[in-house]
Design a protein around this motif. Structure first.
Motif, PDB file in Angstrom:
ATOM      1  N   GLU A   1      -1.638 -32.102 -40.767  1.00 34.13           N
ATOM      2  CA  GLU A   1      -1.277 -32.068 -42.116  1.00 34.13           C
ATOM      3  C   GLU A   1      -1.071 -33.267 -42.601  1.00 34.13           C
ATOM      4  OE1 GLU A   1       3.149 -31.212 -44.037  1.00 34.13           O
ATOM      5  OE2 GLU A   1       2.250 -29.261 -43.390  1.00 34.13           O
ATOM      6  N   ALA A   2      -1.567 -33.432 -43.937  1.00 35.55           N
ATOM      7  CA  ALA A   2      -1.244 -34.560 -44.922  1.00 35.55           C
ATOM      8  C   ALA A   2      -1.340 -34.207 -46.196  1.00 35.55           C
ATOM      9  CB  ALA A   2      -2.807 -35.383 -44.350  1.00 35.55           C
ATOM     10  N   GLY A   3      -0.285 -34.975 -46.871  1.00 33.07           N
ATOM     11  CA  GLY A   3      -0.203 -34.681 -48.275  1.00 33.07           C
ATOM     12  C   GLY A   3       0.265 -33.197 -48.401  1.00 33.07           C
ATOM     13  N   GLY A   4       0.951 -32.731 -47.704  1.00 36.46           N
ATOM     14  CA  GLY A   4       1.287 -31.269 -47.858  1.00 36.46           C
ATOM     15  C   GLY A   4       0.175 -30.252 -47.504  1.00 36.46           C
ATOM     16  N   GLN A   5      -0.994 -30.739 -47.238  1.00 34.35           N
ATOM     17  CA  GLN A   5      -1.957 -29.560 -47.097  1.00 34.35           C
ATOM     18  C   GLN A   5      -2.299 -29.768 -45.323  1.00 34.35           C
ATOM     19  OE1 GLN A   5      -5.096 -29.420 -49.690  1.00 34.35           O
ATOM     20  NE2 GLN A   5      -4.077 -29.917 -51.550  1.00 34.35           N
ATOM     21  N   ARG A   6      -2.825 -28.648 -44.981  1.00 36.77           N
ATOM     22  CA  ARG A   6      -3.145 -28.876 -43.626  1.00 36.77           C
ATOM     23  C   ARG A   6      -4.897 -28.768 -43.556  1.00 36.77           C
ATOM     24  NH1 ARG A   6      -0.733 -23.481 -40.572  1.00 36.77           N
ATOM     25  NH2 ARG A   6      -0.969 -22.708 -42.777  1.00 36.77           N
ATOM     26  N   PHE A   7      -5.417 -29.338 -42.344  1.00 35.79           N
ATOM     27  CA  PHE A   7      -6.910 -29.692 -42.092  1.00 35.79           C
ATOM     28  C   PHE A   7      -7.191 -29.351 -40.654  1.00 35.79           C
ATOM     29  CE2 PHE A   7      -5.517 -32.319 -45.746  1.00 35.79           C
ATOM     30  CZ  PHE A   7      -6.313 -32.032 -46.653  1.00 35.79           C
TER      31      PHE A   7
ATOM     32  N   LEU B   1      -4.007 -37.139 -52.147  1.00 38.42           N
ATOM     33  CA  LEU B   1      -3.102 -36.130 -51.984  1.00 38.42           C
ATOM     34  C   LEU B   1      -1.707 -36.940 -51.781  1.00 38.42           C
ATOM     35  CD1 LEU B   1      -4.463 -33.655 -49.316  1.00 38.42           C
ATOM     36  CD2 LEU B   1      -4.358 -33.331 -52.046  1.00 38.42           C
ATOM     37  N   SER B   2      -1.572 -38.229 -51.570  1.00 43.57           N
ATOM     38  CA  SER B   2      -0.584 -39.100 -51.594  1.00 43.57           C
ATOM     39  C   SER B   2      -0.722 -40.583 -51.945  1.00 43.57           C
ATOM     40  CB  SER B   2       0.184 -38.931 -50.349  1.00 43.57           C
ATOM     41  OG  SER B   2      -0.338 -39.278 -49.165  1.00 43.57           O
ATOM     42  N   ASP B   3       0.322 -41.317 -51.907  1.00 40.05           N
ATOM     43  CA  ASP B   3      -0.049 -42.631 -52.094  1.00 40.05           C
ATOM     44  C   ASP B   3       1.045 -43.388 -51.442  1.00 40.05           C
ATOM     45  OD1 ASP B   3       2.284 -42.260 -53.628  1.00 40.05           O
ATOM     46  OD2 ASP B   3       1.751 -42.848 -55.222  1.00 40.05           O
ATOM     47  N   GLU B   4       1.071 -43.024 -49.928  1.00 39.92           N
ATOM     48  CA  GLU B   4       1.907 -43.754 -49.228  1.00 39.92           C
ATOM     49  C   GLU B   4       1.277 -45.259 -48.753  1.00 39.92           C
ATOM     50  OE1 GLU B   4       3.270 -41.213 -46.303  1.00 39.92           O
ATOM     51  OE2 GLU B   4       3.878 -39.449 -47.458  1.00 39.92           O
ATOM     52  N   THR B   5       2.312 -45.852 -48.107  1.00 38.55           N
ATOM     53  CA  THR B   5       1.952 -47.190 -47.619  1.00 38.55           C
ATOM     54  C   THR B   5       1.860 -47.218 -46.230  1.00 38.55           C
ATOM     55  OG1 THR B   5       2.459 -48.274 -49.624  1.00 38.55           O
ATOM     56  CG2 THR B   5       2.143 -49.714 -47.590  1.00 38.55           C
ATOM     57  N   VAL B   6       0.809 -47.324 -45.626  1.00 40.40           N
ATOM     58  CA  VAL B   6       0.795 -47.436 -44.074  1.00 40.40           C
ATOM     59  C   VAL B   6       1.497 -48.633 -43.645  1.00 40.40           C
ATOM     60  CG1 VAL B   6      -0.648 -47.461 -41.949  1.00 40.40           C
ATOM     61  CG2 VAL B   6      -1.441 -46.280 -44.052  1.00 40.40           C
ATOM     62  N   SER B   7       2.787 -48.247 -42.948  1.00 42.16           N
ATOM     63  CA  SER B   7       3.577 -49.405 -42.538  1.00 42.16           C
ATOM     64  C   SER B   7       3.861 -49.405 -41.105  1.00 42.16           C
ATOM     65  CB  SER B   7       4.896 -48.999 -43.216  1.00 42.16           C
ATOM     66  OG  SER B   7       6.003 -50.105 -42.785  1.00 42.16           O
TER      67      SER B   7
ATOM     68  N   LEU C   1      -7.610 -50.745 -33.717  1.00 40.70           N
ATOM     69  CA  LEU C   1      -8.577 -49.526 -34.035  1.00 40.70           C
ATOM     70  C   LEU C   1      -8.096 -49.759 -35.789  1.00 40.70           C
ATOM     71  CD1 LEU C   1      -7.788 -46.682 -31.695  1.00 40.70           C
ATOM     72  CD2 LEU C   1      -9.840 -48.271 -31.814  1.00 40.70           C
ATOM     73  N   PRO C   2      -9.221 -49.702 -36.608  1.00 46.64           N
ATOM     74  CA  PRO C   2      -9.026 -49.395 -37.948  1.00 46.64           C
ATOM     75  C   PRO C   2      -8.561 -48.127 -38.165  1.00 46.64           C
ATOM     76  CG  PRO C   2     -11.327 -49.134 -37.451  1.00 46.64           C
ATOM     77  CD  PRO C   2     -10.581 -49.724 -36.075  1.00 46.64           C
ATOM     78  N   LEU C   3      -7.627 -48.128 -39.152  1.00 47.59           N
ATOM     79  CA  LEU C   3      -6.736 -46.974 -39.665  1.00 47.59           C
ATOM     80  C   LEU C   3      -7.209 -46.167 -40.929  1.00 47.59           C
ATOM     81  CD1 LEU C   3      -3.077 -47.628 -38.444  1.00 47.59           C
ATOM     82  CD2 LEU C   3      -5.064 -46.378 -37.226  1.00 47.59           C
ATOM     83  N   LEU C   4      -7.266 -44.885 -40.889  1.00 49.43           N
ATOM     84  CA  LEU C   4      -7.596 -44.284 -42.098  1.00 49.43           C
ATOM     85  C   LEU C   4      -6.330 -43.507 -42.636  1.00 49.43           C
ATOM     86  CD1 LEU C   4      -9.448 -43.392 -44.515  1.00 49.43           C
ATOM     87  CD2 LEU C   4     -10.417 -41.651 -42.755  1.00 49.43           C
ATOM     88  N   HIS C   5      -5.743 -43.392 -43.526  1.00 52.32           N
ATOM     89  CA  HIS C   5      -4.572 -42.495 -44.059  1.00 52.32           C
ATOM     90  C   HIS C   5      -5.276 -41.602 -44.777  1.00 52.32           C
ATOM     91  CE1 HIS C   5      -1.092 -40.780 -46.103  1.00 52.32           C
ATOM     92  NE2 HIS C   5      -0.209 -42.019 -44.878  1.00 52.32           N
TER      93      HIS C   5
END
Length: 878
Positions: A458-464, A512-518, A501-505
């Motif tokens: 789930e990401a941004g309230g939606q499932r994949f 679907l969101s604008d969260e900061t990867v912290s 490893l490079p990350l992809l939010h």
């Protein structure tokens, strides 16, 4: 089109397709009458059927070819390359005529007189008399010869017409072929059924469209089953529980049955390759041997069709500028004849195909020069890349290392298309190249495109859904754990076992969101791999894995590379299926290279990956920490104890539509003390096995150095992990208890006076043997291929003994032994052959190649004894 003609076209196409392989085999084995007899029968049958169906052009051409084959069969002609080439040209013409017949229902107009004349010139005068041209340019068949059955009289006119109308074309031709010889029935009892009728009843032809419709309906049934099972999970108890479980089993069996109707052996995609290699070797004036293993491996027909062209292209490339000329090979100390090897095998829920050659490998300097010339990277960027990263440029559009444009290659169109086609079906391609020794491509593709295993996130309230084929592991990152998120040049990366490893939010990328990867917050990260590259996908939540039915993506979203389709989950919701290849493009391969190069520069003292082993650390319930090599483990599951059943006195669980035997690592573990238990799952093709444990602790990476040899059953040794004593379990002990025939198919150092090199392409056996040999007091270095071992030789490494697998992709054990024994550096080192197959011929081949002894893979005590005696003998000679 007449049904008889349609069936003839199908069967003739199958027969002619098989002849390409048979003719190449005949050329290599000219004295094999069985091969020649089989080729003759197919052409004879086609000729007879054409006469029955009124297809004169096909009949006359096949009749002329039959005359030559008859002379070859009778010994009046010798099997020569010229004869084989002429027959192959005839086959090509027959295929062309049949393809037009299939499209139009009529034979195309044309004149085969030139080809028939060539065939007649090669045939003996008696044979060619049957196919001489008359004054009108037509072929006069003349009076029927004694063995010519293009028209036959069965003696029962009234009955014959009925029989011939109802018999399939090839069956009529078979009747013609056997008309001369009275049939002797196998069973003379009055009630015995006719042999031909009984055999014909075993197989029927079914339309592909009908199978596709069945697959579609089964897919819908699977979706409905998933919805019902989801509903049942939410109910504590229900009268429908029993029937739904039965429905679940029936649906799974039906799904498996229908899937099998779509499966075809991969050998069907390889049928043309022997002919292609044979023709190219003549055109390029090279000696090339093509070896194929695993042709019986089955995969979905749709996948099979999509990999034919990529395989053909890579084999052509290997012939053209992968393999050297005979003179160049002899000058390099190689056999004059080059070798191309194709190998296919099941690995979990996907297929791995390896295409390798023993040629010169890729020229890194030429690749660098072309990269700079085409402006694909600057010299500074090139200098920062590893050799493996530089090799990836061959997949760029328009890129070629060929020195000249030929009819085969050199135009820069090919490898990018190969990768695109493979990625289109959810697969990945990687390569390895060793200068002077050859190269190897590995293609990993799904078993089927219809129903696949996927991880639901789930990401941004939606499932994949993420296809399981690309998922390596799941990581929970936090500020307090060893797995934490950092930032390099404002780019989030995951520090995972001393690698970045490079990350992809996912939510941010899909807007679907604008969260900061912290790095301060807890994060769920799916570690995915595409080809040789790994990256992390940050998601909000991770659910379970599920068998999903793949539906095509909507036209509106087709241009979005991050989606490969959609599916319906058990609760009825529609979710998008993510394409890992498209996600990787958003991460960027360049960032992967830069970040991992940064790690190498910041930690030059860190051990190389070949010196490290990833371990799964867990508690089994006895209070003692235990570990197992992570590379041996297929999956980690959590299972309800209520789902663990007992049958035949054994613990079993229904897992992935099969029964999986289970055993607790600690025999006294109280299974029902908790409602759920972690299960460590192992896989070997269709077989699964599970170890029940109490708690999964962590995954660590460290040198695997045996401190104390294990004395208890199931314990290989005591080691130190994160400063705590840990038992390294003997996985073979548990797996052979669960499946007695588990092993029937299918740089680590410690202080010692004896240095041993272990070569095996299977991580399972490498990690199984290394601790065993370390416990015996040896210093062990393990590598995954013969090519990697030869790199060690070039770098000056020295060993007292080498243990090598025989069956390996790329360079096999026999060739490796011959190479080692002819070298001044390692020619004196004793060689022990390791193999799961032993017979007299292989033992003799091993002795000729240079092996000192031959040991079975599962004979651990025998291996230790052989090593001891061999080392003692070598020391005595010294």
């Amino acid at each position: 089109m007449d049904d008889l003609v349609s069936e003839f076209i199908t069967e003739a196409a199958e027969g002619l397709g098989a002849l390409d392989v048979e003719l190449v085999t005949l050329e290599q084995n000219p004295n094999n009458p069985a091969i020649l007899g089989g080729i003759f029968r197919i052409i004879h049958t086609i000729k007879g059927t054409c006469g029955f169906l009124g297809l004169p052009r096909l009949e006359l051409l096949s009749h002329a070819a039959e005359n030559v084959l008859c002379d070859l069969r009778d010994g009046d002609l010798q099997v020569t390359p010229e004869a084989v080439t002429l027959i192959m040209n005839t086959l090509d013409q027959l295929k062309t005529i049949i393809s037009v017949l299939e499209e139009t229902g009529l034979e195309p107009e044309g004149d085969d007189a030139g080809l028939i004349a060539e065939l007649n010139a090669m045939a003996t005068p008696v044979a060619q008399a049957d196919t001489e041209l008359d004054d009108d340019g037509m072929i006069d068949l003349g009076p029927p010869a004694a063995d010519d059955h293009s028209m036959i009289d069965l003696g029962l006119p009234a009955v014959d017409d009925i029989l011939l109308e109802t018999m399939p074309p090839m069956a009529v031709a078979e009747a013609e072929a056997e008309a001369d010889t009275p049939e002797i029935p196998a069973d003379t009892t009055p009630d015995a059924p006719p042999r031909e009728i009984a055999a014909a009843a075993q197989n029927i032809r079914v339309s592909v469209n009908l199978l596709e419709n069945l697959m579609t309906m089964v897919s819908e049934l699977v979706l409905t089953r998933n919805q019902l099972m989801q509903t049942m999970r939410n109910e504590q108890s229900s009268a429908f529980t029993g029937p739904l479980q039965r429905l679940n089993h029936i649906t799974s069996e039906l799904q498996e049955g229908v899937m099998k109707t779509r499966m075809q052996p991969i050998g069907k995609a390889w049928n043309k390759l022997p002919r292609i290699v044979r023709d190219l070797s003549q055109e390029l004036d090279k000696q090339v041997n093509l070896e194929m293993f695993g042709a019986e491996t089955e995969l979905d027909r749709q996948v099979l069709e999509m990999i034919k062209d990529p395989l053909t292209h890579m084999v052509r490339n290997s012939c053209d500028h992968g393999l050297e000329s005979g003179a160049e090979r002899l000058a390099a100390g190689k056999p004059e004849s080059g070798r191309i090897t194709l190998q296919a095998a099941h690995e979990g829920g996907h297929i791995v195909i390896t295409i390798s050659d023993d040629g010169k490998g890729l020229d890194l300097e030429r690749i660098k020069s072309n990269v700079l010339e085409k402006g694909l990277a600057s010299s500074t960027e090139i200098d920062a890349l590893t050799d493996q990263e530089i090799l990836q440029y061959i997949f760029k559009p328009g890129f070629s290392t060929a020195s000249a444009v030929t009819n085969v290659s050199g135009r820069g169109v090919g490898m990018d298309v190969v990768r695109t086609n493979i990625e289109r079906i959810g697969g990945a391609i990687s390569l390895q190249s060793t200068a002077g020794l050859g190269m190897s491509f590995s293609i990993k593709i799904p078993l089927t495109l219809a129903i696949v295993a996927a991880l639901i996130v789930e990401a941004g309230g939606q499932r994949f859904a993420i296809p399981q084929i690309s998922v390596l592991e799941l990581v929970r990152a936090s500020a307090s754990s060893d797995h934490r998120i950092e930032h390099i040049d404002h780019t989030p990366v995951l520090r995972l076992r001393d690698r970045l490893l490079p990350l992809l939010h996912l939510g941010n990328m899909l807007e679907l969101s604008d969260e900061t990867v912290s790095g301060d917050a807890d994060s769920f990260i799916v570690v995915a791999q595409v080809g040789n590259y790994s990256f992390g996908i940050v998601v909000d939540e991770v659910f379970d894995t599920e068998e999903i039915v793949v539906k095509p993506v909507a036209p509106l979203l087709r241009k979005l590379a991050v989606f490969s389709g959609n599916t319906i989950l058990g609760d009825g919701s529609v979710v998008m299926i993510l394409d890992p290849n498209g996600l990787a493009e958003n991460v960027g391969a360049a960032r992967v290279s830069q970040q991992n190069s940064a790690v190498d520069r910041r930690a030059p003292e860190a051990k190389s990956s070949s010196d490290m082993v990833s371990l799964l650390v867990f508690n089994a319930g006895d209070g003692v920490r235990k570990a197992a090599p992570l590379s041996l483990i297929a999956r980690l599951e959590e299972m309800a104890t209520s789902d663990i059943e007992i049958a035949d006195g054994r613990l079993l669980a229904q897992y992935r539509d099969s029964l999986m035997p289970l055993t607790p690592v600690y025999p006294e573990l109280d299974l029902h003390a908790r409602s759920r238990r972690p299960i460590i799952v192992f896989n070997d093709g269709p077989r699964w096995a599970g170890l029940i444990v109490d708690e999964i602790i962590d995954i660590v990476e460290q040198p695997l150095i045996a401190e104390i040899k294990g004395e208890m059953p199931g314990v290989m040794s005591a080691i130190i992990v994160d400063g705590q004593s840990t038992e390294l379990i003997d996985t073979a002990y548990y797996l052979t208890r669960l499946h007695s025939d588990w092993f029937a198919t299918s740089a680590n150092t410690a202080p010692s006076n004896n240095a041993i090199l272990v070569i095996d392409d299977s991580p399972f056996f490498r990690h199984l043997l290394s601790p065993l040999l370390q416990q015996a007091g040896h210093a062990v270095t393990s590598v995954e291929s013969a090519e990697r071992a030869l790199d060690l030789k070039t770098s000056g490494a020295a060993f007292d003994l080498i243990v090598s697998d025989i069956e390996m992709p790329g360079m096999d054990g026999f060739t490796f032994a011959e190479t080692v024994k002819s070298s001044p550096e390692w020619g004196h080192i004793p060689l022990i052959a390791l193999s799961g197959k032993q017979n007299v011929s292989r033992l003799e081949q091993g002795r000729i190649s240079g092996f000192t002894d031959y040991v079975g893979k599962t004979d651990r005590e025998g291996l230790l004894a052989t090593l001891s005696s061999t080392l003692e003998s070598a020391g005595g000679r010294a």
